[in-house]
Design a protein around this motif. Structure first.
Motif, PDB file in Angstrom:
ATOM      1  N   ALA B 364       0.863  -1.181   0.000  1.00 61.44           N
ATOM      2  CA  ALA B 364       0.000   0.000   0.000  1.00 61.44           C
ATOM      3  C   ALA B 364       0.902   1.234   0.000  1.00 61.44           C
ATOM      4  O   ALA B 364       2.077   1.161   0.344  1.00 61.44           O
ATOM      5  CB  ALA B 364      -0.895   0.004   1.228  1.00 61.44           C
ATOM      6  N   LEU B 365       0.320   2.364  -0.407  1.00 56.09           N
ATOM      7  CA  LEU B 365       1.087   3.605  -0.417  1.00 56.09           C
ATOM      8  C   LEU B 365       1.495   3.980   1.001  1.00 56.09           C
ATOM      9  O   LEU B 365       0.664   3.945   1.910  1.00 56.09           O
ATOM     10  CB  LEU B 365       0.253   4.734  -1.002  1.00 56.09           C
ATOM     11  N   PRO B 366       2.769   4.327   1.221  1.00 56.35           N
ATOM     12  CA  PRO B 366       3.187   4.754   2.554  1.00 56.35           C
ATOM     13  C   PRO B 366       2.726   6.185   2.812  1.00 56.35           C
ATOM     14  O   PRO B 366       3.502   7.126   2.747  1.00 56.35           O
ATOM     15  CB  PRO B 366       4.712   4.643   2.493  1.00 56.35           C
ATOM     16  N   LEU B 367       1.448   6.310   3.063  1.00 55.22           N
ATOM     17  CA  LEU B 367       0.878   7.646   3.198  1.00 55.22           C
ATOM     18  C   LEU B 367      -0.152   7.586   4.313  1.00 55.22           C
ATOM     19  O   LEU B 367      -1.018   6.714   4.314  1.00 55.22           O
ATOM     20  CB  LEU B 367       0.196   8.028   1.872  1.00 55.22           C
ATOM     21  N   GLY B 368      -0.025   8.468   5.279  1.00 50.12           N
ATOM     22  CA  GLY B 368      -0.977   8.416   6.377  1.00 50.12           C
ATOM     23  C   GLY B 368      -1.195   9.784   6.971  1.00 50.12           C
ATOM     24  O   GLY B 368      -0.735  10.799   6.434  1.00 50.12           O
ATOM     25  N   LEU B 369      -1.901   9.787   8.100  1.00 45.50           N
ATOM     26  CA  LEU B 369      -2.224  11.037   8.773  1.00 45.50           C
ATOM     27  C   LEU B 369      -0.951  11.782   9.166  1.00 45.50           C
ATOM     28  O   LEU B 369      -0.864  13.010   9.042  1.00 45.50           O
ATOM     29  CB  LEU B 369      -3.070  10.726  10.018  1.00 45.50           C
ATOM     30  N   MET B 370       0.062  11.005   9.607  1.00 51.89           N
ATOM     31  CA  MET B 370       1.295  11.627  10.075  1.00 51.89           C
ATOM     32  C   MET B 370       1.932  12.476   8.970  1.00 51.89           C
ATOM     33  O   MET B 370       2.418  13.575   9.233  1.00 51.89           O
ATOM     34  CB  MET B 370       2.260  10.539  10.525  1.00 51.89           C
ATOM     35  N   ASP B 371       1.910  11.968   7.745  1.00 49.55           N
ATOM     36  CA  ASP B 371       2.512  12.716   6.646  1.00 49.55           C
ATOM     37  C   ASP B 371       1.822  14.069   6.472  1.00 49.55           C
ATOM     38  O   ASP B 371       2.477  15.094   6.270  1.00 49.55           O
ATOM     39  CB  ASP B 371       2.403  11.914   5.348  1.00 49.55           C
ATOM     40  N   GLY B 372       0.491  14.051   6.551  1.00 49.59           N
ATOM     41  CA  GLY B 372      -0.263  15.290   6.433  1.00 49.59           C
ATOM     42  C   GLY B 372       0.083  16.269   7.541  1.00 49.59           C
ATOM     43  O   GLY B 372       0.284  17.457   7.305  1.00 49.59           O
ATOM     44  N   LEU B 373       0.188  15.754   8.773  1.00 47.10           N
ATOM     45  CA  LEU B 373       0.462  16.641   9.908  1.00 47.10           C
ATOM     46  C   LEU B 373       1.864  17.238   9.800  1.00 47.10           C
ATOM     47  O   LEU B 373       2.075  18.419  10.095  1.00 47.10           O
ATOM     48  CB  LEU B 373       0.311  15.877  11.226  1.00 47.10           C
ATOM     49  N   ILE B 374       2.826  16.424   9.355  1.00 45.29           N
ATOM     50  CA  ILE B 374       4.190  16.957   9.218  1.00 45.29           C
ATOM     51  C   ILE B 374       4.225  18.010   8.111  1.00 45.29           C
ATOM     52  O   ILE B 374       4.880  19.044   8.238  1.00 45.29           O
ATOM     53  CB  ILE B 374       5.196  15.811   8.958  1.00 45.29           C
ATOM     54  N   PHE B 375       3.457  17.765   7.048  1.00 45.35           N
ATOM     55  CA  PHE B 375       3.345  18.768   5.976  1.00 45.35           C
ATOM     56  C   PHE B 375       2.806  20.079   6.548  1.00 45.35           C
ATOM     57  O   PHE B 375       3.344  21.158   6.287  1.00 45.35           O
ATOM     58  CB  PHE B 375       2.417  18.236   4.878  1.00 45.35           C
ATOM     59  N   LEU B 376       1.762  19.972   7.374  1.00 45.26           N
ATOM     60  CA  LEU B 376       1.192  21.178   7.974  1.00 45.26           C
ATOM     61  C   LEU B 376       2.230  21.883   8.839  1.00 45.26           C
ATOM     62  O   LEU B 376       2.322  23.110   8.852  1.00 45.26           O
ATOM     63  CB  LEU B 376      -0.026  20.824   8.823  1.00 45.26           C
ATOM     64  N   GLY B 377       3.007  21.100   9.576  1.00 42.30           N
ATOM     65  CA  GLY B 377       4.036  21.687  10.431  1.00 42.30           C
ATOM     66  C   GLY B 377       5.021  22.505   9.621  1.00 42.30           C
ATOM     67  O   GLY B 377       5.342  23.648   9.984  1.00 42.30           O
ATOM     68  N   PHE B 378       5.464  21.945   8.511  1.00 42.37           N
ATOM     69  CA  PHE B 378       6.415  22.682   7.682  1.00 42.37           C
ATOM     70  C   PHE B 378       5.773  23.916   7.062  1.00 42.37           C
ATOM     71  O   PHE B 378       6.417  24.953   6.942  1.00 42.37           O
ATOM     72  CB  PHE B 378       6.964  21.762   6.586  1.00 42.37           C
ATOM     73  N   SER B 379       4.490  23.796   6.668  1.00 43.26           N
ATOM     74  CA  SER B 379       3.861  24.985   6.078  1.00 43.26           C
ATOM     75  C   SER B 379       3.734  26.074   7.133  1.00 43.26           C
ATOM     76  O   SER B 379       3.905  27.261   6.830  1.00 43.26           O
ATOM     77  CB  SER B 379       2.511  24.635   5.461  1.00 43.26           C
TER      78      SER B 379
END
Lengths: 174, 405
Positions: B364-379
């Motif tokens: 499966a794609l290694p994509l989850g909630l954590m990735d989104g949250l870290i993206f938000l952190g960087f933004s």
């Protein structure tokens, strides 16, 4: 009162030409044509021109071209069925290049056809009421008025620092 | 300037800063939780992707101002000023790069592989040494350019703050007149452009391409820096639109400004797709297994193939057909949404390049909630940096009427 006069005001200054255009739009005279020796954004903004349709000709040409190129490559490849280094006969990846080149070629064709169509070319009679100074350094604004308004229109252009050229257009007497 | 004082006050408003700060904390929290969890490599993967993405937005953003100055463009004045505010992310980006060192065991799959002679180039000390020197050169050139650009732009009647006092003092000693200043700007600008191409190629080779150490594409470097300019322009459009649309901030651009930057964004959408295709077509023709394996894994085998098509659609096909329209380019609301979609797409594109190497057996794609949250952190981090910078130099929000040279 059957005569309609056409007066061309000739300006050497772009800003004066623009302000004259604006003023004529709010006047009883009607604006017939504007000549500019150079492409001018200010003048095209002042004229409030309708959007040119030439872009659609270009787009249609481009889309036609993409499929024409792609299908040409497919057609020629399918005439021979020659397999080269294990590649499929109809290979999408390289045919894209032919499609791309034809997109550009046909888009240009479309553009030229659009240009000819939209400018109503060819035009053999030449422009009536044209002053050759507009091909030199003058902005020419052609406005039309009734005979009794002629003096006011002349004064209007002259007060704004323009030279004038009067054309009279005879209409049928009633 | 009363109008700019107003801008400063708005930018200092608590809610905005608090929102950004909380985003950063959320991102940091998610990252730490990820590190503590069973798959720390997933957290590092998200960290690396965000580091690459947000750094390239900052680097590409400044590149806009540099290029506009170098080619003596006259339409881009207010946008160039905004682009310079992305330099605030440079020091952060450098720090983030150094932190990557801590994740070296999770990040570099080649550490435990037989490299057949490539270990001369691919070893941790040399990689970190050359990349940090490279970034240092790139960022120094960026700041040197900015130092001279500010001489022409800053309003010296504002004299608050240590940074300003320092700058004024330095200027008095080193910059005699506007002409010299502008000439030096051009020199540092051109050096920045060269460094941008070279250093971003290096980063692309070292941090992205090396994930699959036996695969190589000579064009990968160029592809990386073109992509960086593409997202940099996207970031700039989002920033300009946000400031333009906020009623509290006195910053208004003309529709023609948005139209012009939109055209440039459109052009780089094409250039990005072109560089992708140019690589693909060579690999396709050559048909050498060691080259094609990389492409086949990413575009033809699940779960990556659907991701690859999704990226191609949202980063090229969609923007291409939408941006053909002139009117849309003048609408800041719409453009900022489109640019956000493209930036997310490029985030996923990094995942596509890096993911298969870091998750070799995943179904499966290694994509989850954590990735989104870290993206938000960087933004949030980027937003904080830009806000702080604009607070410090509110003159950058001044839109002078007409053309700025």
């Amino acid at each position: 009162m059957g005569t309609e006069y056409r007066v061309m005001g000739l300006f050497t200054d772009e800003n004066r030409a623009v302000s004259a255009i604006e003023a004529i739009k709010d006047s009883p005279w009607s604006l017939r044509r504007v000549h500019s020796p150079v492409p001018s954004h200010k003048i095209s903004d002042a004229l409030d021109l309708k959007k040119s349709k030439i872009g659609y000709f270009t787009l249609a040409g481009g889309i036609t071209g993409f499929f024409a190129g792609f299908l040409l490559a497919v057609f020629t490849a399918s005439q021979w069925h020659l397999i080269v280094s294990g590649k499929p006969i109809i290979a999408l990846v390289p045919f894209f290049i032919v499609g791309f080149e034809f997109t550009i070629l046909f888009a240009i064709f479309g553009n030229v056809v659009g240009l000819i169509h939209q400018m109503q070319l060819p035009e053999f009679t030449g422009l009536e009421e044209y002053d050759p100074r507009c091909s030199g350094e003058h902005f020419g604004i052609l406005a039309a008025c009734k005979a009794d308004e002629l003096e006011r229109l002349k004064a209007f252009f002259q007060n704004r620092g323009g030279e004038i050229n009067i054309f009279s257009k005879k209409q049928e007497h009633q | 300037m009363p109008s700019n004082d107003k801008n400063t006050v708005v930018l200092q408003k608590k809610p905005w800063v608090l929102i950004c700060l909380s985003l950063v904390i959320i991102g940091l929290g998610a990252f730490i939780v990820g590190l503590m969890g069973r798959h720390p490599e997933r957290a590092w993967q998200a960290y690396l992707i965000n580091f690459l993405l947000w750094s390239s937005i900052a680097q590409g953003g400044l590149l806009f101002s540099v290029v506009m100055h170098t080619v003596k463009a006259r339409w881009s004045g207010p946008l160039s000023n905004l682009a310079e505010s992305f330099t605030a992310f440079f020091p952060i980006s450098f720090g983030l790069f150094l932190i990557l060192y801590l994740g070296r065991n999770d990040l570099f799959p080649w550490l435990h592989q037989d490299l057949h002679g490539k270990e001369v180039w691919l070893n941790i000390p040399f990689l970190f040494a050359r990349d940090s020197v490279g970034l240092l050169i790139l960022y120094s050139l960026g700041f040197l350019y900015l130092y001279h650009a500010f001489w022409l732009k800053l309003d010296r009647s504002i004299s608050s703050g240590r940074i300003r006092t320092f700058l004024y003092k330095q200027w008095d000693q080193h910059i005699p007149d506007a002409q010299t200043c502008s000439r030096r700007m051009t020199v540092f600008g051109i050096l920045y452009i060269l460094a941008f191409a070279l250093i971003l190629s290096l980063i692309g080779f070292d941090l992205v391409m090396s994930m699959d150490p036996h695969w190589y594409s000579t064009l990968f470097g160029a592809y990386t820096f073109v992509k960086a300019f593409y997202v940099g322009l996207g970031g700039l459009i989002i920033l300009a639109s946000a400031l333009h649309l906020l009623p509290e901030i006195d910053f208004r651009l003309k529709p023609s400004n948005f139209h012009d930057i939109g055209k440039l964004f459109f052009a780089f959408c094409l250039v990005w797709a072109d560089f992708f295709y140019v690589q693909l077509v060579v690999i396709w023709y050559g048909n050498i297994p060691e080259e094609t394996a990389y492409v086949i894994e990413r575009t033809m085998t699940p779960p990556w193939n659907s991701l690859a098509w999704f990226i191609f659609i949202i980063c090229f096909i969609l923007p291409f057909f939408i941006l053909l329209n002139k009117k849309i380019k003048t609408k800041p609301q719409f453009m900022s949404i489109l640019c956000t979609v493209v930036i997310m797409g490029i985030w996923l594109e990094h995942l596509l390049l890096i993911g298969p190497a870091l998750n070799p057996h995943g179904s499966a794609l290694p994509l989850g909630l954590m990735d989104g949250l870290i993206f938000l952190g960087f933004s949030g981090l980027m937003a904080l940096a830009v806000t702080a910078f604009l607070n410090l130099f509110p003159e950058l929000l001044r839109v002078t009427d007409g053309e700025v040279t």
